[in-house]
Design an enzyme around this catalytic site. Structure first.
Site, mmCIF file in Angstrom:
data_model
loop_
_atom_site.group_PDB
_atom_site.id
_atom_site.type_symbol
_atom_site.label_atom_id
_atom_site.label_comp_id
_atom_site.label_asym_id
_atom_site.label_seq_id
_atom_site.Cartn_x
_atom_site.Cartn_y
_atom_site.Cartn_z
ATOM 1 N N ARG A 145 0.815 -1.227 0.000
ATOM 2 C CA ARG A 145 0.000 0.000 0.000
ATOM 3 C C ARG A 145 0.843 1.269 0.000
ATOM 4 N NH1 ARG A 145 -3.097 -3.697 -0.566
ATOM 5 N NH2 ARG A 145 -5.177 -3.934 0.338
HETATM 6 P P1 FAD Z 1 -8.056 8.814 -4.487
HETATM 7 O O1 FAD Z 1 -8.872 8.138 -3.448
HETATM 8 O O2 FAD Z 1 -8.707 9.836 -5.324
HETATM 9 O O3 FAD Z 1 -6.758 9.449 -3.788
HETATM 10 C C1 FAD Z 1 -5.994 8.696 -2.881
HETATM 11 C C2 FAD Z 1 -4.583 9.276 -2.835
HETATM 12 O O4 FAD Z 1 -3.984 9.109 -4.121
HETATM 13 C C3 FAD Z 1 -4.542 10.795 -2.570
HETATM 14 O O5 FAD Z 1 -3.368 11.098 -1.853
HETATM 15 C C4 FAD Z 1 -4.446 11.389 -3.949
HETATM 16 O O6 FAD Z 1 -3.869 12.682 -3.945
HETATM 17 C C5 FAD Z 1 -3.536 10.369 -4.612
HETATM 18 N N1 FAD Z 1 -3.687 10.366 -6.064
HETATM 19 C C6 FAD Z 1 -4.802 10.138 -6.779
HETATM 20 N N2 FAD Z 1 -4.536 10.218 -8.097
HETATM 21 C C7 FAD Z 1 -3.227 10.522 -8.192
HETATM 22 C C8 FAD Z 1 -2.330 10.752 -9.284
HETATM 23 N N3 FAD Z 1 -2.743 10.707 -10.550
HETATM 24 N N4 FAD Z 1 -1.049 11.037 -8.995
HETATM 25 C C9 FAD Z 1 -0.590 11.112 -7.722
HETATM 26 N N5 FAD Z 1 -1.387 10.919 -6.659
HETATM 27 C C10 FAD Z 1 -2.679 10.615 -6.896
HETATM 28 N N6 FAD Z 1 -7.405 -0.621 -2.113
HETATM 29 C C11 FAD Z 1 -6.553 -1.662 -2.215
HETATM 30 O O7 FAD Z 1 -5.333 -1.453 -2.196
HETATM 31 N N7 FAD Z 1 -6.998 -2.941 -2.338
HETATM 32 C C12 FAD Z 1 -8.333 -3.235 -2.395
HETATM 33 O O8 FAD Z 1 -8.688 -4.398 -2.509
HETATM 34 C C13 FAD Z 1 -9.260 -2.152 -2.324
HETATM 35 N N8 FAD Z 1 -10.584 -2.396 -2.394
HETATM 36 C C14 FAD Z 1 -11.439 -1.338 -2.362
HETATM 37 C C15 FAD Z 1 -12.815 -1.589 -2.484
HETATM 38 C C16 FAD Z 1 -13.709 -0.542 -2.460
HETATM 39 C C17 FAD Z 1 -15.186 -0.820 -2.624
HETATM 40 C C18 FAD Z 1 -13.251 0.793 -2.310
HETATM 41 C C19 FAD Z 1 -14.212 1.954 -2.308
HETATM 42 C C20 FAD Z 1 -11.909 1.052 -2.168
HETATM 43 C C21 FAD Z 1 -10.984 -0.006 -2.189
HETATM 44 N N9 FAD Z 1 -9.609 0.210 -2.058
HETATM 45 C C22 FAD Z 1 -8.739 -0.841 -2.176
HETATM 46 C C23 FAD Z 1 -9.082 1.556 -1.746
HETATM 47 C C24 FAD Z 1 -8.764 2.439 -2.963
HETATM 48 O O9 FAD Z 1 -9.425 1.982 -4.136
HETATM 49 C C25 FAD Z 1 -7.252 2.515 -3.225
HETATM 50 O O10 FAD Z 1 -6.593 3.107 -2.119
HETATM 51 C C26 FAD Z 1 -6.866 3.309 -4.469
HETATM 52 O O11 FAD Z 1 -5.478 3.277 -4.651
HETATM 53 C C27 FAD Z 1 -7.298 4.780 -4.436
HETATM 54 O O12 FAD Z 1 -7.123 5.315 -5.731
HETATM 55 P P2 FAD Z 1 -7.976 6.557 -6.266
HETATM 56 O O13 FAD Z 1 -7.629 6.773 -7.693
HETATM 57 O O14 FAD Z 1 -9.405 6.373 -5.962
HETATM 58 O O15 FAD Z 1 -7.342 7.720 -5.411
HETATM 59 N N1 EPU Z 2 -12.075 -11.151 9.274
HETATM 60 C C1 EPU Z 2 -12.852 -11.248 10.405
HETATM 61 N N2 EPU Z 2 -13.737 -10.220 10.639
HETATM 62 C C2 EPU Z 2 -13.882 -9.168 9.831
HETATM 63 C C3 EPU Z 2 -13.052 -9.075 8.676
HETATM 64 C C4 EPU Z 2 -12.154 -10.094 8.417
HETATM 65 O O1 EPU Z 2 -12.748 -12.179 11.177
HETATM 66 O O2 EPU Z 2 -14.704 -8.278 10.115
HETATM 67 C C5 EPU Z 2 -11.147 -12.283 8.988
HETATM 68 C C6 EPU Z 2 -11.637 -13.079 7.777
HETATM 69 O O3 EPU Z 2 -12.573 -14.045 8.167
HETATM 70 C C7 EPU Z 2 -10.346 -13.678 7.251
HETATM 71 C C8 EPU Z 2 -9.284 -12.608 7.600
HETATM 72 O O4 EPU Z 2 -9.871 -11.794 8.618
HETATM 73 O O5 EPU Z 2 -10.033 -14.859 7.936
HETATM 74 C C9 EPU Z 2 -8.877 -11.786 6.388
HETATM 75 O O6 EPU Z 2 -10.023 -11.103 5.858
HETATM 76 P P1 EPU Z 2 -10.140 -10.702 4.323
HETATM 77 O O7 EPU Z 2 -9.914 -11.912 3.469
HETATM 78 O O8 EPU Z 2 -11.395 -9.939 4.138
HETATM 79 O O9 EPU Z 2 -8.881 -9.775 4.061
HETATM 80 P P2 EPU Z 2 -8.407 -8.461 4.757
HETATM 81 O O10 EPU Z 2 -6.988 -8.671 5.165
HETATM 82 O O11 EPU Z 2 -9.359 -8.007 5.814
HETATM 83 C C10 EPU Z 2 -7.442 -7.396 2.587
HETATM 84 C C11 EPU Z 2 -7.305 -6.001 2.064
HETATM 85 C C12 EPU Z 2 -8.467 -5.624 1.171
HETATM 86 C C13 EPU Z 2 -8.580 -6.627 0.024
HETATM 87 C C14 EPU Z 2 -8.796 -8.016 0.651
HETATM 88 C C15 EPU Z 2 -8.905 -9.100 -0.408
HETATM 89 C C16 EPU Z 2 -6.084 -4.552 3.594
HETATM 90 C C17 EPU Z 2 -6.185 -3.512 4.656
HETATM 91 N N3 EPU Z 2 -7.248 -5.045 3.161
HETATM 92 O O12 EPU Z 2 -8.504 -7.412 3.525
HETATM 93 O O13 EPU Z 2 -8.152 -4.343 0.608
HETATM 94 O O14 EPU Z 2 -9.654 -6.301 -0.822
HETATM 95 O O15 EPU Z 2 -7.669 -8.321 1.513
HETATM 96 O O16 EPU Z 2 -7.666 -9.348 -0.977
HETATM 97 O O17 EPU Z 2 -4.983 -4.889 3.160
HETATM 98 C C18 EPU Z 2 -8.404 -1.984 0.908
HETATM 99 O O18 EPU Z 2 -7.181 -1.936 1.040
HETATM 100 O O19 EPU Z 2 -9.121 -0.949 0.910
HETATM 101 C C19 EPU Z 2 -9.049 -3.277 0.732
HETATM 102 C C20 EPU Z 2 -10.358 -3.416 0.641
#
Ligand code: FAD
Ligand code: EPU
Length: 294
Positions: free
Chosen positions: A171
């Site tokens: 991240r």
């Molecule tokens: P923004 O939210 O708009 O901005 C975030 C940061 O990035 C800010 O500091 C902004 O200034 C900077 N930024 C944006 N665009 C640029 C650019 N062009 N150049 C330089 N800086 C920039 N994240 C995960 O890692 N894994 C997941 O599985 C995951 N699942 C998600 C699921 C959902 C439903 C949602 C809503 C979010 C999830 N996220 C996940 C979080 C999010 O999508 C990520 O953190 C993503 O990288 C944010 O990108 P963004 O373009 O939306 O940036």
């Molecule tokens: N769990 C619980 N309770 C909860 C949530 C999770 O017990 O409320 C347990 C699950 O049962 C599982 C373990 O925790 O055994 C891991 O959960 P999960 O598979 O949902 O993964 P996570 O580590 O919670 C990460 C990322 C997500 C990404 C998923 C799938 C981070 C902070 N989160 O979640 O990323 O989508 O894996 O790969 O790294 C994000 O970064 O915004 C994000 C959504």
């Protein structure tokens, strides 16, 4: 302010940022829809922030005073044509992909082309620039798995770097805040649509337990490989509500907007989580303005 056009032809409009965030929260700011290097340079002449897909942001209900840069037009276009000088039968290096390109559509397009590298990021509702800046990903893969070159623009100039020049990790890209990722070239392994789809399905399965409501994704990073969601769940906090914001019953690391949530409601839930979980948690969300900022 109604829409205006700046000296470089950039559309500038005062708009509620709630329209641009997946949480659906955020007050007004001056949004610069930047389409060219000249427009970007002009937008950077005053304090600014960069907005991507708004999928990791909690924006104050008062908005932000800085210009908000949104990459648009040609900076949200892609050229996936293999570069003949750099590509091989096994590996494709693409043309430029704009920082403003929505990641989900790009991932689907690469799957159809049978190009592997970014399928682990399926379901992340980011733009390419924001996903690179955060190195967004899942345990099935992250943005830096598929990058060849990253173009970064600051008020001081433009540079192009390769991933091995950046201290990226879980991240994080190592790219400083407000250094704008304007475009990237991708480095992808030649595969088949079916094989890429199978890997996408695996990553998709891991999302089945995530809430479907308005949210900025996970609130906290996982500390040392432990799920922050599990820690928050173990603290008994699922279902805790402040105003219109709720710790999701499906997954405790997600805060959702039940409708009418404010940034203050989300901040209050973050404080409750920090107070109740026994280990220090690092915020994954970005707060606009940040803590300590006016
Ligand atoms: P923004 O939210 O708009 O901005 C975030 C940061 O990035 C800010 O500091 C902004 O200034 C900077 N930024 C944006 N665009 C640029 C650019 N062009 N150049 C330089 N800086 C920039 N994240 C995960 O890692 N894994 C997941 O599985 C995951 N699942 C998600 C699921 C959902 C439903 C949602 C809503 C979010 C999830 N996220 C996940 C979080 C999010 O999508 C990520 O953190 C993503 O990288 C944010 O990108 P963004 O373009 O939306 O940036
Ligand atoms: N769990 C619980 N309770 C909860 C949530 C999770 O017990 O409320 C347990 C699950 O049962 C599982 C373990 O925790 O055994 C891991 O959960 P999960 O598979 O949902 O993964 P996570 O580590 O919670 C990460 C990322 C997500 C990404 C998923 C799938 C981070 C902070 N989160 O979640 O990323 O989508 O894996 O790969 O790294 C994000 O970064 O915004 C994000 C959504």
């Amino acid at each position: 302010m109604t829409a205006a056009v700046s000296r470089t032809g950039t559309r500038v409009e005062r708009l509620p940022l709630s329209r641009f965030t997946t949480l659906g929260v955020g007050g007004e700011a001056e949004v610069w829809f930047v389409e060219s290097p000249e427009g970007l340079a002009e937008a950077m002449e005053r304090p600014y922030r960069v907005l991507g897909g708004g999928s990791n942001l909690v924006v104050s209900d008062a908005g932000v005073p800085e210009r908000v840069i949104r990459l648009s037009g040609p900076l949200a276009e892609r050229d996936l044509t293999p570069d003949p000088a750099l590509s091989t039968p096994e590996c494709v290096v693409t043309g430029w992909v704009g920082g403003g390109v929505p990641l989900p559509g790009l991932v689907r397009q690469l799957q159809k082309l049978g190009l592997s590298g970014l399928e682990g990021t399926v379901g992340i509702p980011a733009q390419v620039g924001g996903a690179v800046w955060m190195n967004a990903g899942t345990r099935y893969g992250e943005m830096f798995d598929g990058l060849h070159t990253v173009e970064i623009v600051t008020p001081e100039g433009t540079r192009q770097v390769t991933p091995d020049e950046l201290p990226w990790g879980y991240r994080q890209s190592g790219i400083p805040r407000n250094h704008v990722v304007t475009r990237v070239r991708l480095s992808l392994t030649v595969s088949t649509p079916g094989a890429v789809l199978a890997r996408m399905d695996l990553a998709d399965q891991a999302r089945k337990g995530q809430p479907k409501m308005k949210t900025p994704g996970c609130a906290f990073k996982n500390p040392g490989g432990v799920s922050a969601g599990k820690l928050i769940d173990d603290a008994g906090l699922k279902g805790t509500r402040v105003g219109g914001a709720l710790i999701a019953p499906e997954h405790a690391n997600f805060i959702v907007n039940l409708g009418g949530a404010t940034a203050a409601d989300v901040h209050a839930l973050l404080d409750i989580i920090r107070a109740r979980v026994g280990v220090p948690l690092e915020l994954e969300y970005e707060l606009w303005p940040g803590q300590g900022e006016p």
